[in-house]
Scaffold this active site. Structure first.
Site, short mmCIF file in Angstrom:
data_model
loop_
_atom_site.label_atom_id
_atom_site.label_comp_id
_atom_site.label_asym_id
_atom_site.label_seq_id
_atom_site.Cartn_x
_atom_site.Cartn_y
_atom_site.Cartn_z
CB ALA A 280 -0.95 0.00 1.19
NE ARG B 7 11.85 7.67 0.22
CZ ARG B 7 12.44 6.85 1.09
NH1 ARG B 7 13.76 6.81 1.16
NH2 ARG B 7 11.73 6.06 1.86
C1 UD1 Z 1 9.29 -1.18 8.87
C2 UD1 Z 1 9.30 -1.80 10.28
C3 UD1 Z 1 10.73 -1.77 10.82
C4 UD1 Z 1 11.66 -2.49 9.89
C5 UD1 Z 1 11.56 -1.92 8.47
C6 UD1 Z 1 12.34 -2.78 7.52
C7 UD1 Z 1 7.12 -1.24 11.25
C8 UD1 Z 1 6.42 -0.34 12.17
N1 UD1 Z 1 8.43 -1.01 11.12
O1 UD1 Z 1 9.64 0.18 9.01
O2 UD1 Z 1 10.76 -2.35 12.12
O3 UD1 Z 1 12.98 -2.40 10.36
O4 UD1 Z 1 10.19 -1.89 8.03
O5 UD1 Z 1 12.43 -2.18 6.28
O6 UD1 Z 1 6.53 -2.11 10.69
N2 UD1 Z 1 2.89 -0.13 4.32
C9 UD1 Z 1 1.56 -0.25 4.02
N3 UD1 Z 1 0.66 0.51 4.69
C10 UD1 Z 1 1.02 1.39 5.65
C11 UD1 Z 1 2.38 1.52 5.95
C12 UD1 Z 1 3.30 0.73 5.28
O7 UD1 Z 1 1.20 -1.05 3.15
O8 UD1 Z 1 0.13 2.04 6.22
C13 UD1 Z 1 3.88 -0.97 3.60
C14 UD1 Z 1 4.87 -0.11 2.84
O9 UD1 Z 1 4.46 0.09 1.51
C15 UD1 Z 1 6.13 -0.95 2.90
C16 UD1 Z 1 6.00 -1.71 4.22
O10 UD1 Z 1 4.63 -1.68 4.55
O11 UD1 Z 1 6.17 -1.90 1.87
C17 UD1 Z 1 6.85 -1.12 5.32
O12 UD1 Z 1 6.46 0.23 5.57
P1 UD1 Z 1 7.51 1.37 5.84
O13 UD1 Z 1 6.78 2.64 6.04
O14 UD1 Z 1 8.58 1.34 4.83
O15 UD1 Z 1 8.09 0.91 7.25
P2 UD1 Z 1 9.48 1.29 7.86
O16 UD1 Z 1 9.36 2.58 8.55
O17 UD1 Z 1 10.53 1.12 6.86
#
Ligand code: UD1
Ligand code: MG
Length: 450
Positions: free
Chosen positions: A12, A17
Site C-alpha cells: 500500500a 521516491r
Molecule cells: C518497517 C518496520 C521496521 C523495519 C523496516 C524494515 C514497522 C512499524 N516497522 O519500518 O521495524 O525495520 O520496516 O524495512 O513495521 N505499508 C503499508 N501501509 C502502511 C504503511 C506501510 O502497506 O500504512 C507498507 C509499505 O508500503 C512498505 C512496508 O509496509 O512496503 C513497510 O512500511 P515502511 O513505512 O517502509 O516501514 P518502515 O518505517 O521502513
C-alpha cells in the site's frame, strides 16, 4: 507441513521516491515486478491464501495483483495508517482461515525462501511467533530487536522511538513476521498509535504477545535479502544483489562464466550444467539453455530455448519464440525471432530469421534474410532439412524451400523451391568488354580540358 499457510503482502506504500508513473511495487528486479517476487515467495512456501494489501492511490497495483491472486484476495487499506493497520486490512479476505500467516513486503523482493521456511519451522516447533532479523553495521532507520538476558525477543522498537542505547543495537527487524492467524489478528486489534510517527506499528505485536505469554523467535537472515526498495538507487542495489545470487547459483550448478559480473540473468533463466557463458551476455525473460552449449560474448537473448551443445554468437540476438535444436550454430550479427532450428542447422553470419522453421542441418549463408512482414501481416518461411540458402538470399514469405534444395547467392526467392532443386532469382550478369577503359579515358579527357 503440518499447518495451513497464508501470506499477507503489504503493497500500500506510495513509493513517491521512485519518481515514477509506474507504482513502485511493479518496478522489476531480475525482469519480474517486485510484487510478483513476493507472491512467488508466498507460493513457494505453500501458502494456500495469498492476500495483497493495496492503497487506493494505485488501481494499477490492484489490477496487477488481482490477475495473480484473484480479485477476492486483494484488500484495500485506506488511508495508510501504518503496517499493523495494513495487515488488519487483510483480515476480511482471510476470513475462515485457520493456520499460520506470514507478513511480507512487496518492496522487499529478495527474501530467501530458506529464511521463510526456517521461520515457519521454528513456529511450528516452538509455538509463538517468528520474525526475520538481521545484523546491520549501520542500522539507522530500521526497527531494533530488543532481547532479554537470555537472548529472547522482548519487543521491537522503531528508530524514531528508540533511546540512544537502543539505537546502538545492530540486530534489526526486516518486517517479515510469521504467526498463527487468529492470534495475530487478536494482537493487532490491541495495537495503538501512540508513537513518534502516530502510526499503528505491526512491530508492536511482539511486545503485546510477550505480555500475553507468547514468545517471538528470531531467524537471522542477511541484510542483502531484506533490502527494501524506495528509490531507483535501491532498485539498482536490489538488482545487483539478485544478479550476484543468481550468478553464484549458476556456477554452483555447473555453469562456467569467464566474467560472471558481466552476465545478467532473469528470474527464470534455466541453464543446464557445462554451459559456458562468455563475457557481456544479457538474458531477458524466458531463456532455457541445454547442456554443453556455449554462449559467446555480447549476446542478447530472451524468450529462447537453446538446445544441447549449441553455439551462439558472438554478438547474436535471440528474440522470443526462438527454439534451437541440439548443436545448432548461430554466429555473429544474426537475429532470430519466433523461429525453430532443427539439430545442427546453422546461420553463421549477418542473418535475420523471423517466423521461420529451419530443418535439421540446413545452412543459411552470410546475409540471408527472411522477409516476413509486409507492413500488415507476418508470414512464415519453411526451410527443409539439409537445404543450403546461398549468401544474400532474400526469402520472401510465405515461401518453402524443399529438403536438400539450394538457393543461388543473391536470389530474391518469391516462389517455393522443390526438394533437391536450385532456386535462382536474380538478374543474369552481362560483361561489356573494354567498357571501363573507354569510360576512364573519356572522363580524363573532359577533366584535362577544364
Ligand atoms: C518497517 C518496520 C521496521 C523495519 C523496516 C524494515 C514497522 C512499524 N516497522 O519500518 O521495524 O525495520 O520496516 O524495512 O513495521 N505499508 C503499508 N501501509 C502502511 C504503511 C506501510 O502497506 O500504512 C507498507 C509499505 O508500503 C512498505 C512496508 O509496509 O512496503 C513497510 O512500511 P515502511 O513505512 O517502509 O516501514 P518502515 O518505517 O521502513
Ligand atoms: Mg521502509
Amino acid at each position: 507441513m503440518s499447518r495451513a499457510r497464508a501470506a499477507v503482502i503489504l503493497a500500500a506504500g506510495q513509493g513517491t521516491r521512485m519518481k515514477s508513473d509506474l507504482p513502485k511495487v511493479l518496478h522489476q528486479v531480475g525482469g519480474r515486478p517486485m510484487l510478483d517476487w513476493a507472491i512467488a515467495s508466498a507460493r513457494g512456501l505453500g501458502a494456500e491464501r495469498v492476500i495483497v494489501v493495496t492503497g487506493v492511490h494505485s488501481p494499477q497495483v490492484r489490477e496487477h495483483a488481482a490477475k495473480l491472486v484473484g480479485e477476492g484476495a486483494v484488500a484495500t487499506q485506506d488511508p495508510p495508517l501504518g503496517t499493523a493497520h495494513a495487515v488488519r486490512a487483510a483480515e476480511q479476505a482471510l476470513a475462515g482461515f485457520d493456520g499460520d500467516v506470514v507478513v511480507l513486503y512487496a518492496d522487499a523482493p529478495l527474501v530467501k525462501s530458506e529464511s521463510l521456511a526456517a521461520m515457519f519451522a521454528l513456529r511450528e516447533a516452538k509455538g509463538g511467533m517468528a520474525v526475520l532479523g538481521f545484523t546491520a553495521p549501520n542500522p539507522f532507520g530500521y526497527g531494533r530487536l530488543i532481547t532479554d538476558s537470555e537472548g529472547r525477543l522482548q519487543r521491537i522498537v522503531e528508530e524514531k522511538d528508540a533511546t540512544p542505547e537502543e539505537r546502538a543495537i545492530t540486530l534489526c527487524n526486516s518486517g517479515v513476521l510469521c504467526a498463527d492467524a487468529k492470534a495475530l489478528f487478536q494482537l493487532l486489534s490491541m495495537v495503538k498509535n501512540e508513537n513518534a510517527k502516530g502510526e499503528y506499528y505491526l512491530t508492536d505485536v511482539v511486545g503485546l504477545g510477550r505480555s500475553a505469554g507468547f514468545f517471538t523467535h528470531i531467524v537471522e537472515g542477511e541484510e542483502a535479502e531484506v533490502l527494501g526498495v524506495n528509490s531507483r538507487v535501491e532498485l539498482a542495489e536490489a538488482e545487483a544483489a539478485f544478479q550476484r545470487r543468481r550468478r553464484r547459483a549458476a556456477m554452483e550448478s555447473g555453469v562456467t562464466m569467464i566474467d560472471p559480473n558481466s552476465v545478467f540473468f532473469s528470474h527464470d533463466t534455466e541453464i543446464a550444467n557445462d554451459v559456458v557463458i562468455e563475457p557481456n551476455v544479457y538474458f531477458g525473460a524466458g531463456v532455457k539453455i541445454g547442456k554443453g552449449a556455449r554462449i559467446k560474448a555480447f549476446c542478447h537473448i530472451e524468450g529462447a530455448d537453446i538446445g544441447e551443445g549449441a553455439q551462439i554468437g558472438p554478438s547474436a540476438r535471440l528474440r522470443p519464440g526462438t527454439k534451437l535444436g541440439a548443436q545448432v550454430k548461430i554466429g555473429n550479427f544474426v537475429e532470430i525471432k519466433n523461429s525453430t532450428f532443427g539439430p545442427k542447422a546453422q546461420a553463421s553470419h549477418l542473418t535475420y530469421v523471423g517466423d521461420a522453421d529451419v530443418g535439421a542441418r540446413a545452412n543459411l549463408g552470410c546475409g540471408a534474410i527472411t522477409c516476413n512482414y509486409d507492413g500488415f501481416d507476418k508470414y512464415r518461411t519453411t526451410i527443409g532439412e539439409g537445404a543450403f540458402i546461398g549468401s544474400d538470399t532474400a526469402l520472401v514469405a510465405p515461401v518453402t524451400i524443399g529438403k536438400g534444395a539450394y538457393t543461388g547467392t543473391g536470389s530474391v526467392i518469391t516462389k517455393d523451391v522443390p526438394d533437391g532443386a536450385l532456386g535462382v532469382g536474380r538478374a543474369r550478369q552481362v560483361n561489356i568488354d573494354g567498357w571501363a577503359d573507354k569510360n576512364r579515358a573519356k572522363k580524363q579527357k573532359a577533366k584535362d580540358v577544364k
